[in-house]
Design a protein around this motif. Structure first.
Motif, PDB file in Angstrom:
ATOM      1  N   GLU A 303       0.837  -1.207   0.000  1.00 14.52           N
ATOM      2  CA  GLU A 303       0.000   0.000   0.000  1.00 14.52           C
ATOM      3  C   GLU A 303       0.869   1.253   0.000  1.00 14.52           C
ATOM      4  O   GLU A 303       0.559   2.233  -0.691  1.00 14.52           O
ATOM      5  CB  GLU A 303      -0.938  -0.011   1.199  1.00 14.52           C
ATOM      6  CG  GLU A 303      -2.024  -1.076   1.099  1.00 14.52           C
ATOM      7  CD  GLU A 303      -3.092  -0.925   2.165  1.00 14.52           C
ATOM      8  OE1 GLU A 303      -4.204  -0.486   1.819  1.00 14.52           O
ATOM      9  OE2 GLU A 303      -2.791  -1.244   3.333  1.00 14.52           O
ATOM     10  N   ALA A 304       1.976   1.216   0.732  1.00 10.15           N
ATOM     11  CA  ALA A 304       2.871   2.367   0.774  1.00 10.15           C
ATOM     12  C   ALA A 304       3.518   2.606  -0.589  1.00 10.15           C
ATOM     13  O   ALA A 304       3.780   3.756  -0.962  1.00 10.15           O
ATOM     14  CB  ALA A 304       3.953   2.156   1.841  1.00 10.15           C
ATOM     15  N   ALA A 305       3.747   1.544  -1.336  1.00  6.79           N
ATOM     16  CA  ALA A 305       4.341   1.662  -2.673  1.00  6.79           C
ATOM     17  C   ALA A 305       3.320   2.060  -3.726  1.00  6.79           C
ATOM     18  O   ALA A 305       3.662   2.237  -4.895  1.00  6.79           O
ATOM     19  CB  ALA A 305       4.989   0.336  -3.067  1.00  6.79           C
ATOM     20  N   GLY A 306       2.061   2.188  -3.322  1.00  5.93           N
ATOM     21  CA  GLY A 306       1.029   2.601  -4.265  1.00  5.93           C
ATOM     22  C   GLY A 306       0.601   1.517  -5.226  1.00  5.93           C
ATOM     23  O   GLY A 306       0.045   1.818  -6.285  1.00  5.93           O
ATOM     24  N   LEU A 307       0.827   0.263  -4.854  1.00  7.81           N
ATOM     25  CA  LEU A 307       0.440  -0.830  -5.743  1.00  7.81           C
ATOM     26  C   LEU A 307      -0.939  -1.389  -5.409  1.00  7.81           C
ATOM     27  O   LEU A 307      -1.622  -1.914  -6.281  1.00  7.81           O
ATOM     28  CB  LEU A 307       1.476  -1.964  -5.654  1.00  7.81           C
ATOM     29  CG  LEU A 307       2.878  -1.633  -6.144  1.00  7.81           C
ATOM     30  CD1 LEU A 307       3.817  -2.786  -5.843  1.00  7.81           C
ATOM     31  CD2 LEU A 307       2.872  -1.323  -7.635  1.00  7.81           C
ATOM     32  N   LEU A 308      -1.334  -1.297  -4.149  1.00 13.16           N
ATOM     33  CA  LEU A 308      -2.528  -1.969  -3.685  1.00 13.16           C
ATOM     34  C   LEU A 308      -3.264  -1.078  -2.694  1.00 13.16           C
ATOM     35  O   LEU A 308      -2.647  -0.304  -1.957  1.00 13.16           O
ATOM     36  CB  LEU A 308      -2.144  -3.291  -3.002  1.00 13.16           C
ATOM     37  CG  LEU A 308      -3.257  -4.290  -2.677  1.00 13.16           C
ATOM     38  CD1 LEU A 308      -3.775  -4.919  -3.952  1.00 13.16           C
ATOM     39  CD2 LEU A 308      -2.734  -5.375  -1.737  1.00 13.16           C
ATOM     40  N   ARG A 313     -13.041  -3.206  -0.852  1.00 14.50           N
ATOM     41  CA  ARG A 313     -12.608  -4.248  -1.779  1.00 14.50           C
ATOM     42  C   ARG A 313     -11.100  -4.153  -1.941  1.00 14.50           C
ATOM     43  O   ARG A 313     -10.490  -3.143  -1.606  1.00 14.50           O
ATOM     44  CB  ARG A 313     -13.288  -4.069  -3.149  1.00 14.50           C
ATOM     45  CG  ARG A 313     -14.770  -4.317  -3.123  1.00 14.50           C
ATOM     46  CD  ARG A 313     -15.404  -3.928  -4.446  1.00 14.50           C
ATOM     47  NE  ARG A 313     -14.850  -4.684  -5.563  1.00 14.50           N
ATOM     48  CZ  ARG A 313     -15.106  -4.416  -6.845  1.00 14.50           C
ATOM     49  NH1 ARG A 313     -15.898  -3.407  -7.165  1.00 14.50           N
ATOM     50  NH2 ARG A 313     -14.593  -5.154  -7.796  1.00 14.50           N
ATOM     51  N   VAL A 314     -10.525  -5.199  -2.486  1.00 18.90           N
ATOM     52  CA  VAL A 314      -9.094  -5.193  -2.802  1.00 18.90           C
ATOM     53  C   VAL A 314      -8.934  -4.587  -4.191  1.00 18.90           C
ATOM     54  O   VAL A 314      -9.465  -5.117  -5.179  1.00 18.90           O
ATOM     55  CB  VAL A 314      -8.509  -6.625  -2.780  1.00 18.90           C
ATOM     56  CG1 VAL A 314      -7.024  -6.584  -3.114  1.00 18.90           C
ATOM     57  CG2 VAL A 314      -8.735  -7.266  -1.424  1.00 18.90           C
ATOM     58  N   LEU A 315      -8.224  -3.461  -4.257  1.00 21.48           N
ATOM     59  CA  LEU A 315      -8.061  -2.763  -5.533  1.00 21.48           C
ATOM     60  C   LEU A 315      -6.583  -2.578  -5.835  1.00 21.48           C
ATOM     61  O   LEU A 315      -5.812  -2.126  -4.977  1.00 21.48           O
ATOM     62  CB  LEU A 315      -8.741  -1.387  -5.481  1.00 21.48           C
ATOM     63  CG  LEU A 315     -10.249  -1.368  -5.254  1.00 21.48           C
ATOM     64  CD1 LEU A 315     -10.735   0.059  -5.115  1.00 21.48           C
ATOM     65  CD2 LEU A 315     -10.965  -2.064  -6.408  1.00 21.48           C
ATOM     66  N   PHE A 316      -6.183  -2.921  -7.067  1.00 19.22           N
ATOM     67  CA  PHE A 316      -4.833  -2.620  -7.522  1.00 19.22           C
ATOM     68  C   PHE A 316      -4.801  -1.209  -8.092  1.00 19.22           C
ATOM     69  O   PHE A 316      -5.814  -0.694  -8.585  1.00 19.22           O
ATOM     70  CB  PHE A 316      -4.395  -3.636  -8.582  1.00 19.22           C
ATOM     71  CG  PHE A 316      -3.978  -4.954  -8.004  1.00 19.22           C
ATOM     72  CD1 PHE A 316      -2.657  -5.187  -7.657  1.00 19.22           C
ATOM     73  CD2 PHE A 316      -4.903  -5.960  -7.783  1.00 19.22           C
ATOM     74  CE1 PHE A 316      -2.264  -6.396  -7.116  1.00 19.22           C
ATOM     75  CE2 PHE A 316      -4.529  -7.174  -7.245  1.00 19.22           C
ATOM     76  CZ  PHE A 316      -3.202  -7.397  -6.906  1.00 19.22           C
ATOM     77  N   ARG A 317      -3.642  -0.588  -8.017  1.00 20.69           N
ATOM     78  CA  ARG A 317      -3.534   0.783  -8.499  1.00 20.69           C
ATOM     79  C   ARG A 317      -3.915   0.884  -9.978  1.00 20.69           C
ATOM     80  O   ARG A 317      -4.445   1.895 -10.420  1.00 20.69           O
ATOM     81  CB  ARG A 317      -2.102   1.277  -8.305  1.00 20.69           C
ATOM     82  CG  ARG A 317      -1.910   2.718  -8.744  1.00 20.69           C
ATOM     83  CD  ARG A 317      -0.446   3.139  -8.680  1.00 20.69           C
ATOM     84  NE  ARG A 317      -0.294   4.531  -9.057  1.00 20.69           N
ATOM     85  CZ  ARG A 317      -0.287   4.960 -10.310  1.00 20.69           C
ATOM     86  NH1 ARG A 317      -0.429   4.097 -11.293  1.00 20.69           N
ATOM     87  NH2 ARG A 317      -0.152   6.248 -10.588  1.00 20.69           N
ATOM     88  N   HIS A 318      -3.634  -0.159 -10.724  1.00 23.04           N
ATOM     89  CA  HIS A 318      -3.928  -0.177 -12.165  1.00 23.04           C
ATOM     90  C   HIS A 318      -4.044  -1.637 -12.563  1.00 23.04           C
ATOM     91  O   HIS A 318      -3.378  -2.504 -11.997  1.00 23.04           O
ATOM     92  CB  HIS A 318      -2.797   0.517 -12.945  1.00 23.04           C
ATOM     93  CG  HIS A 318      -3.112   0.712 -14.393  1.00 23.04           C
ATOM     94  ND1 HIS A 318      -2.969  -0.281 -15.326  1.00 23.04           N
ATOM     95  CD2 HIS A 318      -3.575   1.800 -15.062  1.00 23.04           C
ATOM     96  CE1 HIS A 318      -3.316   0.184 -16.510  1.00 23.04           C
ATOM     97  NE2 HIS A 318      -3.691   1.441 -16.383  1.00 23.04           N
TER      98      HIS A 318
END
Length: 805
Positions: A303-308, A313-318
């Protein structure tokens, strides 16, 4: 609160696209529905535009629902549609019972026969329209190219039919979508690209480095934002190595893989597990994490890396993050993740997804898992999910250790793949099936499928022979299937354009086994076609007509194309009309041949052309054939064409009897063009006979009919003849329906019979609100105020007949 800058929102250079979305939402809020596809390559900014649409809609009173296509879910029928509609299912009580049942069966909430996809589409349209009655609704579908085929078809169906609801739909996908408006996103221009890049880099950039990054990104916003994050400061200062020439999406994915690869091992495993479970179920992810010995803190670095992002819900950055993480993982780690997800999935609530995860977790063969997948395939078929069934069966075959079982499942998977149109995949599975021991019937079915694939992939003469061989083999094993295979061989011969000189079908069809029980429509079709070639057209009419009647009653769609061809052969305009209403496309597939040198539809054209060219012997020979067929057919269409053609070959006063007979017959059929042409040739004959007054009446009617049908060449011919009689053609008299479009006229005719808006909507696959909107326009054009007044108007098509498509 300050609004984010364009650079911060990743929407630099997208003013025109923002304006288009605002227009769409404004129209929907005012009751003019619409849909748009935001199209472009991966990373080009499609998801960012979707986020913008969400923000604009939320701020202006819209309810927003969304779904995301996921590659791993493409085999689960209606998975994407369920994701979009799930929050709205408390409104299904307002739907008609057949629609509600279709939707609930499709979503696995109720057992029942596989629902008709058109009915699921209509149910979805009705559901969205019902919700939109309460307030404007925006539906967002990201990565629509990864939707399962059933969901994609239904949502496209809905998008093409929304009109008067307060509803807007926005899709994103990479490829064009025929039939829907598009917003095509190109790469950013150089100035905008530099602006976006500067917003992503905190430190000053060397000009050469900036130029290289802009050049490599090629205007792709995600590349501009993500690539600099993986460049060490020394590189930013002293240069940026150009990678090998690859596509932007591949480089962007590599960027995500690099970022995730720097995370702790536990975080990487949690990311992989989230990537392998595409539903975004938070509780399921934590259960799977527990199976892997991971605690919730493992998600923090991701989450800190901005990936998740883990919230509701579970959301990916892209979407690319998901595929990047999954593809970068080793096979053992993938199996661990799927194994944990299988263990965490409720076998009663979601047995199919559990079976799928178990299959991905297996190393080598496993009969228990293969059998579980086969059961999942059966459930998928019951829901109408052929693609899902095919995927389950293919996986089951790959995991089956015993050769006989593996061959059987591979053959079943090949049939399922064939049904979904995945012909090459079906062919590969046939190779697997052929390698194993099969009994005689299974081997015959394998050869049948091989022949069907040949017919669909190559459409050559070889397909006819292969189908005939399969039919002969099936004869003693499965007579019903054998007879259907003879029919398929006939279709293959017709479609290849070689029926006229292909005698193999007839020789083989003579040996077809009798029907094993009461004759079906397919049996009557086969018998009728065999009779057609053995005993001639006249003898074939009764069995073929009976076959058409049975097809119209039982609705077996497999033979509708062939039935349409036969209806044309018999000049049965009523059957053509009825078949067109039940065919998925309201159209009859064209055939170039009908099994004789001169086809039924070609004979009248040949006769008129030969008469006009002075080739009376050729015309007379064709008339003899036409007369035999017309009298056997007995329809007004056939008899009218025969009388018209006979009149052309008759001299003197005797011709008039045939012209009048032609007009009388053709006035009682649906094919308006032939009535108009009968009046035209009758009028031409009357003028040549010096009966100008009588000629004008026929030519005037012909000109009006032909003009109304858009048959400009024939209409001009009628106009020339009218001028030759001393009369200038006038515009036809305006009728009450002349200002209506064809679609509006159809709606008005249905409402005039007493049908409710809901009934008309169900018939035309529209929403009741759309029907009401059309009715308001119809009333305004006709100068009326009520449905009752529609009954008092003579709402007939402009030609006076109902034309046949």
């Amino acid at each position: 609160m300050a609004q984010p800058t364009p650079a911060a929102s990743g929407l630099v250079g997208r003013r025109a696209e923002r304006d288009a979305l605002e227009r769409l939402l404004t129209a929907a809020r005012g009751g003019r529905s619409g849909a748009v596809v935001v199209r472009g390559e991966a990373g080009i900014g499609k998801t960012a535009l979707l986020d913008l649409a969400r923000g604009l809609a939320t701020g202006s009173g819209f309810r927003v629902e969304s779904a995301t296509g996921v590659e791993a879910e493409t085999q689960f029928a209606y998975a994407g549609l369920h994701q979009l509609c799930e929050p709205l299912l408390d409104r299904t009580a307002a739907l008609p019972e057949p629609q509600r049942t279709a939707l609930e069966v499709a979503f696995g909430r109720r057992s029942g026969a596989a629902p008709d996809r058109f009915l699921v589409g209509l149910a979805t349209l009705s559901l969205l329209a019902t919700v939109a009655e309460e307030g404007p609704l925006l539906c967002l579908v990201d990565d629509a190219h990864w939707l399962d085929p059933a969901s994609a078809q239904v949502l496209t169906f809905v998008a093409r039919r929304v009109t008067a609801e307060r509803l807007a739909l926005v899709f994103t996908q990479r490829e064009p979508c025929a039939g829907l408006p598009e917003l095509h996103l190109d790469g950013l221009g150089e100035a905008d690209a530099r602006t976006l890049l500067n917003s992503a880099v905190n430190a000053p950039l060397d000009d050469r480095v900036r130029d290289r990054i802009v050049d490599e990104a090629r205007g792709n916003p995600l590349a501009l934002l993500e690539l600099p994050r993986n460049v060490p400061p020394a590189r930013l200062a002293g240069g940026f190595e150009r990678p090998d020439v690859v596509s932007v999406p591949r480089r962007v994915e590599s960027s995500f893989q690099s970022r995730s690869g720097c995370l702790p091992a536990g975080t990487q495993l949690l990311l992989l597990t989230a990537a392998a479970e595409p539903t975004g179920d938070v509780a399921l992810l934590w259960r799977a994490a527990a199976e892997l010995g991971l605690d919730r803190a493992a998600a923090d670095p991701a989450e800190a890396a901005g990936l998740l992002e883990i919230g509701r819900r579970v959301l990916f950055r892209h979407p690319l993050v998901r595929s990047a993480v999954y593809r970068a993982a080793s096979w053992p780690d993938r199996r661990r993740a799927h194994g944990a997800l299988a263990a965490a999935t409720d076998p009663h609530a979601d047995p199919d997804r559990r079976a799928w995860h178990r299959a991905q977790a297996v190393l080598g063969a496993d009969e228990q898992v293969a059998a579980e997948l086969e059961r999942s395939a059966g459930r998928a078929c019951a829901r109408g999910g052929s693609a899902a069934a095919a995927a389950f069966l293919q996986q089951a075959a790959e995991l089956t250790p015993e050769p006989t079982q593996r061959a059987r499942r591979a053959l079943a998977a090949a049939h399922a793949k064939h049904e979904t149109g995945a012909f090459e995949a079906a062919r590969e599975l046939l190779t697997t099936a052929a390698a194993g021991p099969l009994d005689a019937l299974a081997r015959a079915r394998l050869e049948l499928l091989r022949a069907q694939l040949e017919a669909q992939l190559n459409r050559g003469r070889e397909a006819t022979g292969m189908l005939l061989d399969a039919a002969r083999t099936l004869g003693p094993l499965d007579p019903a299937l054998a007879r259907e295979t003879y029919l398929q061989a006939f279709e293959a011969s017709v479609e290849s354009g070689r029926l006229a000189d292909d005698h193999g079908w007839l020789a083989a069809a003579r040996t077809a086994p009798p029907p094993p029980g009461s004759p079906r429509a397919a049996d009557l079709l086969l018998d009728g076609l065999t009779t057609r070639f053995l005993q001639g057209y006249v003898a074939a009419v009764p069995p073929l007509r009976k076959a058409l009647e049975m097809l119209r009653m039982d609705g077996d769609r497999r033979w509708l194309g062939l039935a349409g061809h036969i209806a044309l052969m018999l000049w049965d305009d009523e059957a053509i009309h009825a078949l067109a209403e039940v065919m998925p496309a309201a159209a009859i597939p064209p055939y170039e041949h009908d099994g004789s040198a001169d086809g039924s539809l070609a004979l009248p054209e040949l006769i008129e052309a030969a008469v006009r060219a002075g080739q009376h012997e050729r015309a007379a020979a064709a008339l003899e054939q036409l007369s035999l067929r017309a009298r056997a057919s007995g329809t007004p269409w056939a008899l009218g064409l025969e009388a018209r053609s006979r009149a052309l070959l008759t001299s003197g006063p005797a011709a008039e009897k045939h012209y009048r007979e032609a007009v009388d017959h053709l006035e009682h059929c649906r094919v308006a063009i032939d009535l108009a042409r009968a009046r035209l040739v009758y009028g031409e004959w009357l003028r040549r006979e010096g009966r100008r007054h009588d000629a004008r009446e026929q030519l005037r009617l012909a000109h009006e009919l032909l003009s109304g049908l858009g048959a400009e060449a024939f209409a001009e011919r009628a106009a020339r003849e009218l001028r030759a009689t001393g009369e200038h053609p006038r515009r036809r008299t305006a009728g009450p329906a002349d200002d209506l479009t064809a679609h509006e006229l159809h709606i008005a005719q249905l409402v005039a019979t007493g049908a409710t808006s809901q009934e008309v909507a169900a018939q035309l696959f529209l929403s009741p609100r759309t029907i009401e909107s059309h009715l308001r326009k119809i009333f305004r054009k006709l100068g009326i105020t009520s449905r009752r007044q529609l009954k008092d108007l003579r709402l007939v098509p402009r030609s006076g007949n109902q034309p046949v498509s």
